[in-house]
Design an enzyme around this catalytic site. Structure first.
Site, PDB file in Angstrom:
ATOM      1  N   HIS A  35      -9.480   0.625   4.870  1.00  0.00           N
ATOM      2  CA  HIS A  35      -8.207   0.831   5.572  1.00  0.00           C
ATOM      3  C   HIS A  35      -8.452   1.701   6.811  1.00  0.00           C
ATOM      4  CE1 HIS A  35      -4.146   2.184   6.460  1.00  0.00           C
ATOM      5  NE2 HIS A  35      -3.731   1.114   5.782  1.00  0.00           N
TER       6      HIS A  35
ATOM      7  N   SER B 127       3.542  -2.639  10.253  1.00  0.00           N
ATOM      8  CA  SER B 127       4.996  -2.632  10.415  1.00  0.00           C
ATOM      9  C   SER B 127       5.659  -3.949   9.997  1.00  0.00           C
ATOM     10  CB  SER B 127       5.370  -2.239  11.850  1.00  0.00           C
ATOM     11  OG  SER B 127       4.862  -0.950  12.148  1.00  0.00           O
TER      12      SER B 127
ATOM     13  N   GLY C 287       2.877  -1.305   4.305  1.00  0.00           N
ATOM     14  CA  GLY C 287       2.840   0.130   4.022  1.00  0.00           C
ATOM     15  C   GLY C 287       4.245   0.652   3.769  1.00  0.00           C
ATOM     16  N   GLY C 288       4.851   1.209   4.809  1.00  0.00           N
ATOM     17  CA  GLY C 288       6.156   1.869   4.680  1.00  0.00           C
ATOM     18  C   GLY C 288       7.210   1.045   3.958  1.00  0.00           C
TER      19      GLY C 288
ATOM     20  N   GLY D 192       2.412   1.774  10.821  1.00  0.00           N
ATOM     21  CA  GLY D 192       3.333   2.907  10.690  1.00  0.00           C
ATOM     22  C   GLY D 192       4.015   3.289  11.995  1.00  0.00           C
TER      23      GLY D 192
ATOM     24  N   GLU E 267      -5.268  -5.663  10.346  1.00  0.00           N
ATOM     25  CA  GLU E 267      -4.284  -4.613  10.610  1.00  0.00           C
ATOM     26  C   GLU E 267      -4.599  -3.942  11.943  1.00  0.00           C
ATOM     27  OE1 GLU E 267      -2.325  -3.219   6.724  1.00  0.00           O
ATOM     28  OE2 GLU E 267      -4.062  -1.963   7.069  1.00  0.00           O
TER      29      GLU E 267
ATOM     30  N   LYS F 200       0.159   4.271  -0.184  1.00  0.00           N
ATOM     31  CA  LYS F 200      -0.473   5.457   0.421  1.00  0.00           C
ATOM     32  C   LYS F 200      -0.253   6.676  -0.488  1.00  0.00           C
ATOM     33  CE  LYS F 200       0.050   3.295   4.877  1.00  0.00           C
ATOM     34  NZ  LYS F 200       0.029   3.423   6.306  1.00  0.00           N
TER      35      LYS F 200
ATOM     36  N   ASN G  89       0.876  -1.182   0.000  1.00  0.00           N
ATOM     37  CA  ASN G  89       0.000   0.000   0.000  1.00  0.00           C
ATOM     38  C   ASN G  89       0.910   1.227   0.000  1.00  0.00           C
ATOM     39  OD1 ASN G  89      -1.798   2.042   0.533  1.00  0.00           O
ATOM     40  ND2 ASN G  89      -2.309   1.375   2.607  1.00  0.00           N
TER      41      ASN G  89
ATOM     42  N   GLU H 111      -6.897   4.089   8.051  1.00  0.00           N
ATOM     43  CA  GLU H 111      -6.738   5.535   7.850  1.00  0.00           C
ATOM     44  C   GLU H 111      -8.010   6.129   7.240  1.00  0.00           C
ATOM     45  OE1 GLU H 111      -3.024   5.396   5.696  1.00  0.00           O
ATOM     46  OE2 GLU H 111      -2.003   4.791   7.546  1.00  0.00           O
TER      47      GLU H 111
HETATM   48  C1  PEP Z   1      -0.738  -0.130   6.060  1.00  0.00           C
HETATM   49  O1  PEP Z   1      -0.808   1.050   5.826  1.00  0.00           O
HETATM   50  O2  PEP Z   1      -1.613  -0.883   5.619  1.00  0.00           O
HETATM   51  C2  PEP Z   1       0.396  -0.617   6.841  1.00  0.00           C
HETATM   52  C3  PEP Z   1       0.357  -1.835   7.305  1.00  0.00           C
HETATM   53  O3  PEP Z   1       1.433   0.268   7.058  1.00  0.00           O
HETATM   54  P1  PEP Z   1       2.870  -0.077   7.725  1.00  0.00           P
HETATM   55  O4  PEP Z   1       3.383  -1.339   7.073  1.00  0.00           O
HETATM   56  O5  PEP Z   1       3.719   1.117   7.409  1.00  0.00           O
HETATM   57  O6  PEP Z   1       2.648  -0.266   9.190  1.00  0.00           O
END
Ligand code: PEP
Length: 251
Positions: free
Chosen positions: A94, A212, A233-234, A172, A166, A11, A9, A96
């Site tokens: 999600h 993460s 994500g990151g 994050g 999640e 973002k 993802n 967010e």
């Molecule tokens: C996400 O945004 O779905 C996510 C899991 O982010 P991160 O891996 O950065 O925690």
């Protein structure tokens, strides 16, 4: 044996030109990957990324979509537009979007049903906040978000749905759920799916973990019985981090 799907993802990162260059680098780095791979760029980056990935095993997803098909909905993007741009999957619900844009289970469900009807696969995100976990509401939240997001989705369409667990407190933040805690949440979600759709659908459902995920923790997570992939994500924003996550089972 369930299949595995690892999704990135992006973002609000990667302009069209950056996304195209990054996608080309990913194709090279993931030539020998054996699992299903999805990358989800921002809307405007979907088409150039889809073009750069054509002929590869990596598919393109969107991070959201409209709950309408067309019309006077300023700023929105519809399922047919996403498909034409090259997306075959859409991430919905999600945390967010739930927290920052007030998306409810009912609203997310409208989008889930529309996406499936329009031929997009769905990654439905569910997960609890730290306050909910600490006050003993984990199972209630997971059951409500799972059943709410999937209301009126048929058993047949469930073969095109992935659930991403999640925990909000792990997104994050650098904090990862322990593999055992994540596995317990996944097992609970699978049990809820069994109640709604029966054992066969539950057993074949892909449940990704997100929060993460990094090259250093992916193997331990993927070793757990009920973890069938990751939503990243990151660490999906660099080849150095995303490639070893996707290639967790190689070498
Ligand atoms: C996400 O945004 O779905 C996510 C899991 O982010 P991160 O891996 O950065 O925690």
């Amino acid at each position: 044996m369930r299949s595995v799907c690892i999704a990135g993802n992006w973002k609000m990162n990667m302009s069209p030109s950056e996304g195209r260059a990054f996608a080309k680098a990913l194709v090279e780095a993931l030539k020998d990957a054996t699992v299903r791979v999805v990358v989800a760029p921002p809307y405007v980056t979907i088409a150039p990324v889809a073009e750069a990935l054509s002929g590869s095993r990596i598919t393109v997803g969107a991070q959201n979509m409209s709950d309408n098909l067309s019309g006077a909905f300023t700023g929105e993007v519809s399922a047919p537009m996403l498909k034409e741009a090259g997306a075959s999957v859409v991430i919905l619900g999600h945390s967010e979007r739930r927290a920052l844009y007030g998306e409810t289970d009912e609203f997310i469900n409208r989008k889930v049903r529309l996406a499936l009807a329009q031929g997009l696969d769905v990654i439905l995100c569910v997960g609890e906040t730290l306050a909910e976990r600490e006050s003993g509401k984990l199972e209630h939240v997971l059951a409500t978000q799972t059943a709410g997001g999937l209301k009126d989705v048929t058993s047949r369409d469930m073969s095109r749905v992935i659930i991403a667990y999640e925990p909000v407190w792990a997104i994050g933040t650098g904090k990862t759920a322990t593999p055992e805690d994540a596995n317990a949440a996944h097992a609970f979600i699978r049990g809820e799916i069994a109640k709604l759709y029966g054992k066969a659908v539950a057993e074949s459902l892909i449940i990704q973990y997100g929060g993460s995920v990094k090259p250093s923790n992916v193997k331990d997570l993927m070793a757990m019985e009920h973890i069938d992939g990751a939503l990243v994500g990151g660490a999906s924003l660099t080849v150095e981090q995303f490639a070893p996550i996707v290639r967790y089972n190689i070498g």
